[in-house]
Scaffold this motif. Structure first.
Motif, PDB file in Angstrom:
ATOM      1  N   VAL A 164      38.658  47.260  62.497  1.00 41.96           N
ATOM      2  CA  VAL A 164      39.508  48.364  62.058  1.00 41.96           C
ATOM      3  C   VAL A 164      40.911  48.207  62.627  1.00 41.96           C
ATOM      4  O   VAL A 164      41.920  48.414  61.926  1.00 41.96           O
ATOM      5  N   GLY A 165      40.987  47.839  63.917  1.00 44.15           N
ATOM      6  CA  GLY A 165      42.294  47.654  64.533  1.00 44.15           C
ATOM      7  C   GLY A 165      43.107  46.571  63.846  1.00 44.15           C
ATOM      8  O   GLY A 165      44.307  46.756  63.577  1.00 44.15           O
ATOM      9  N   TRP A 181      42.783  45.490  60.759  1.00 42.12           N
ATOM     10  CA  TRP A 181      43.149  45.950  59.416  1.00 42.12           C
ATOM     11  C   TRP A 181      44.336  46.908  59.472  1.00 42.12           C
ATOM     12  O   TRP A 181      45.254  46.824  58.658  1.00 42.12           O
ATOM     13  N   LEU A 182      44.331  47.824  60.438  1.00 43.25           N
ATOM     14  CA  LEU A 182      45.442  48.769  60.564  1.00 43.25           C
ATOM     15  C   LEU A 182      46.731  48.058  60.961  1.00 43.25           C
ATOM     16  O   LEU A 182      47.809  48.346  60.423  1.00 43.25           O
ATOM     17  N   VAL A 183      46.646  47.126  61.899  1.00 46.06           N
ATOM     18  CA  VAL A 183      47.851  46.428  62.364  1.00 46.06           C
ATOM     19  C   VAL A 183      48.459  45.605  61.232  1.00 46.06           C
ATOM     20  O   VAL A 183      49.687  45.622  61.025  1.00 46.06           O
ATOM     21  N   GLY A 219      48.023  46.132  58.089  1.00 43.14           N
ATOM     22  CA  GLY A 219      48.327  47.005  56.956  1.00 43.14           C
ATOM     23  C   GLY A 219      49.428  47.994  57.280  1.00 43.14           C
ATOM     24  O   GLY A 219      50.610  47.644  57.331  1.00 43.14           O
ATOM     25  N   PRO A 220      49.069  49.268  57.537  1.00 42.17           N
ATOM     26  CA  PRO A 220      50.103  50.279  57.777  1.00 42.17           C
ATOM     27  C   PRO A 220      50.886  50.086  59.067  1.00 42.17           C
ATOM     28  O   PRO A 220      51.949  50.673  59.232  1.00 42.17           O
ATOM     29  N   TRP A 278      50.910  48.959  63.628  1.00 42.45           N
ATOM     30  CA  TRP A 278      50.216  49.166  64.900  1.00 42.45           C
ATOM     31  C   TRP A 278      50.156  50.628  65.319  1.00 42.45           C
ATOM     32  O   TRP A 278      49.239  51.027  66.054  1.00 42.45           O
ATOM     33  N   TRP A 292      49.234  53.113  63.709  1.00 42.65           N
ATOM     34  CA  TRP A 292      48.039  53.751  63.184  1.00 42.65           C
ATOM     35  C   TRP A 292      46.806  53.450  64.020  1.00 42.65           C
ATOM     36  O   TRP A 292      45.778  54.123  63.881  1.00 42.65           O
ATOM     37  N   VAL A 293      46.883  52.484  64.918  1.00 40.11           N
ATOM     38  CA  VAL A 293      45.804  52.266  65.874  1.00 40.11           C
ATOM     39  C   VAL A 293      45.611  53.516  66.735  1.00 40.11           C
ATOM     40  O   VAL A 293      44.484  53.846  67.139  1.00 40.11           O
ATOM     41  N   ILE A 295      44.965  57.110  64.204  1.00 45.29           N
ATOM     42  CA  ILE A 295      43.643  57.297  63.601  1.00 45.29           C
ATOM     43  C   ILE A 295      42.776  58.244  64.434  1.00 45.29           C
ATOM     44  O   ILE A 295      41.801  58.815  63.938  1.00 45.29           O
TER      45      ILE A 295
END
Length: 524
Positions: A176-177, A179-181, A183-184, A186, A188-189, A192
């Motif tokens: 998940v980390g 994917w977030l980094v 994508g949208p 860091w 969002w880590v 979330i």
């Protein structure tokens, strides 16, 4: 009367908490809500401990930060968590476990918001320290809720379900980390955590009964907590600043002050009637030996997980998602094999697992030095992680069981809390010291060649720490009794610190001066 009301009105005659809280059944609606609350709260902290490392290169690039900032991004959280986690359990006993847990979740979420909008490195580091305070409240509180709310014959199942779901959270965290980094971004880590808290808090307030320890008394050891945290902070600062400032007064002064404050902490704890960390418990030989092993192995684990995701991104050139997902085998192996490892340690005793486990982990870390430029996952990374995961699986469950078996039942919560805090403090110091020992300069993470060379030296230091831990286990652990089972490790043992056990009644408070002295846990 509704089902929920009937469950709240039910007590368990003769149960330790029967006078302060209802005995809830595992399969009921309220039981499921209580379990959901504990999983959501602890899941935030578990996710945070695994996903932040994946984001570090992007944080450094976005904020124009050097390696010291990346170290403090990890260590500011670990510092306040390690310094306050023993106090967090006591606050729940006194003021209500649900209340303190909810405060911890809200605190953690607000600190996460501050991390997510941090305009610079200073604000991010301060917010991470605040996150650690929230973590110190909710981490022991999540398990204490289960122990104090469920009926005695359902507690093991509740803790097992909580642990298994927590293991899934740990497993998906790096994925998940990453994917977030990628994508949208860091930020969002951290962000979330907000929707998770928005679900957790109302469920807790609506469905979780309040419990507390009616025998909790005396003053909180705030002085001890402050001295311990400040000593760790000064030593950590000196270690992180040393590569840039050298042997200057800005390094030597904090280092000396930290050591002196550490000595003062030991002195103060020895004079208090109800200290946070009673020195007398270390007179139990097995307890002291296992904690020494814990320091060695968790220092190595923290250093490995801090540097490996950096190595895979900086030197191997992988994305954040690929680097985070690459570490998945260690958690999967622990999910699949922890219960078997616990039964194995129970059958043969702790000495062999606590010796062979660190040696396997050391071999895995040395194998990880193959993960350089152009690394191929199945050839250069996967073998190292499989060997490391097998070693961790063999080690962690017997280690936890041995800590609990080394003291009497009334001190199990205290012993588990000390062991957990020792592991976190060891990880804190390791993340601060490893770059210094490996020769990583402030800008090393911007140079793949320099970082790769330093990473190989760092893995040698980590392997050496594990070998020392194995030697300590082999030479000092002589406990003839078999360690008991630990419900959490029947499903999943954490990779960042040993699991907490709040004790028989969910209490982590140390006994007062009227308690009789501990007899030795073994002959001699």
């Amino acid at each position: 009367m509704s089902e929920s009301e009937r469950e709240r009105a039910t007590t368990v005659p003769g149960a330790p908490d029967a006078d302060t809280g209802p005995g809830i059944r595992m399969g009921t609606a309220t039981g499921r809500f209580v379990l959901l609350t504990a999983v959501l709260g602890s899941g935030m902290a578990m996710l945070d401990s695994t996903v932040v490392n994946v984001a570090l290169p992007h944080i450094g690039a976005d904020l124009g930060a050097d390696l010291a900032v990346l170290q403090w991004t990890v260590n500011a959280y670990m510092l306040t968590l390690a310094g306050l986690i023993l106090l967090g359990g006591s606050l729940g006993d006194r003021f209500g476990r649900r209340r303190v847990f909810v405060v911890g979740v809200v605190w953690f979420a607000l600190a996460s918001l501050l991390c997510g909008i941090a305009p610079n490195a200073g604000v991010l580091i301060a917010a991470r320290a605040l996150q650690g305070v929230g973590g110190a409240l909710l981490t022991p509180g999540s398990l204490a809720l289960l122990q104090s709310v469920f009926r005695p014959d359902d507690r093991a199942a509740a803790v097992g379900a909580w642990s298994g779901l927590g293991g899934v959270a740990s497993a998906i965290g790096p994925f998940v980390g990453g994917w977030l980094v990628d994508g949208p971004g860091w930020r969002w880590v951290f962000l979330i955590n907000l929707p998770v808290a928005a679900v957790c808090v109302p469920v807790a307030l609506r469905h979780v009964p309040e419990t507390r320890d009616p025998t909790a008394r005396g003053r909180f050891d705030a002085t001890g907590a402050a001295l311990g945290a400040l000593a760790l902070a000064l030593v950590t600062y000196a270690l992180i600043a040393a590569p840039d400032r050298g042997a200057s007064p800005w390094v030597i002064g904090p280092a000396v002050a930290g050591v002196l404050l550490g000595a003062l902490f030991v002195y103060v704890e020895g004079r208090l009637a109800e200290p946070m960390l009673p020195p007398g418990i270390f007179a139990i030989r097995t307890f002291s030996a296992v904690n020494a092993v814990t320091v060695c192995v968790y220092a190595a684990f923290s250093g490995f997980f801090f540097l490996s995701v950096l190595q895979l991104q900086i030197v191997a050139g992988w994305s954040a998602l690929a680097a985070g997902t690459a570490l998945l085998p260690t958690t999967v192996l622990m999910l699949l094999l922890s219960s078997r490892a616990g039964r194995f340690g129970q059958a043969i005793g702790p000495r062999l697992p606590l010796t062979a486990g660190p040696l396997l982990c050391a071999a895995g870390m040395l194998l990880m030095t193959r993960a350089g430029a152009g690394a191929v996952y199945w050839r250069d990374v996967l073998p190292a992680l499989v060997v490391l995961g097998l070693g961790m699986t063999l080690l962690v469950a017997p280690l936890t069981a041995t800590v609990l078996a080394s003291v009497d039942v009334g001190r199990a919560g205290l012993a588990s809390g000390i062991n957990n805090a020792a592991a976190r403090a060891a990880g804190l110091v390791a993340v601060a010291a490893l770059p210094l020992l490996a020769g990583m300069g402030p800008e090393a993470y911007r140079d793949p060649g320099a970082f790769g060379s330093a990473f190989r030296r760092a893995m040698a230091w980590c392997a050496g720490s594990l070998v020392v831990g194995a030697a300590l286990a082999w030479t000092t652990i002589r406990e003839p009794r078999r360690g008991g089972r630990h419900p959490e490790c029947d499903f999943h043992c954490g990779v960042t610190a040993p699991p907490l056990d709040p004790g028989e009644n969910g209490s982590r408070r140390s006994p007062g001066p009227e308690a009789p002295p501990e007899p030795p846990a073994e002959p001699g």
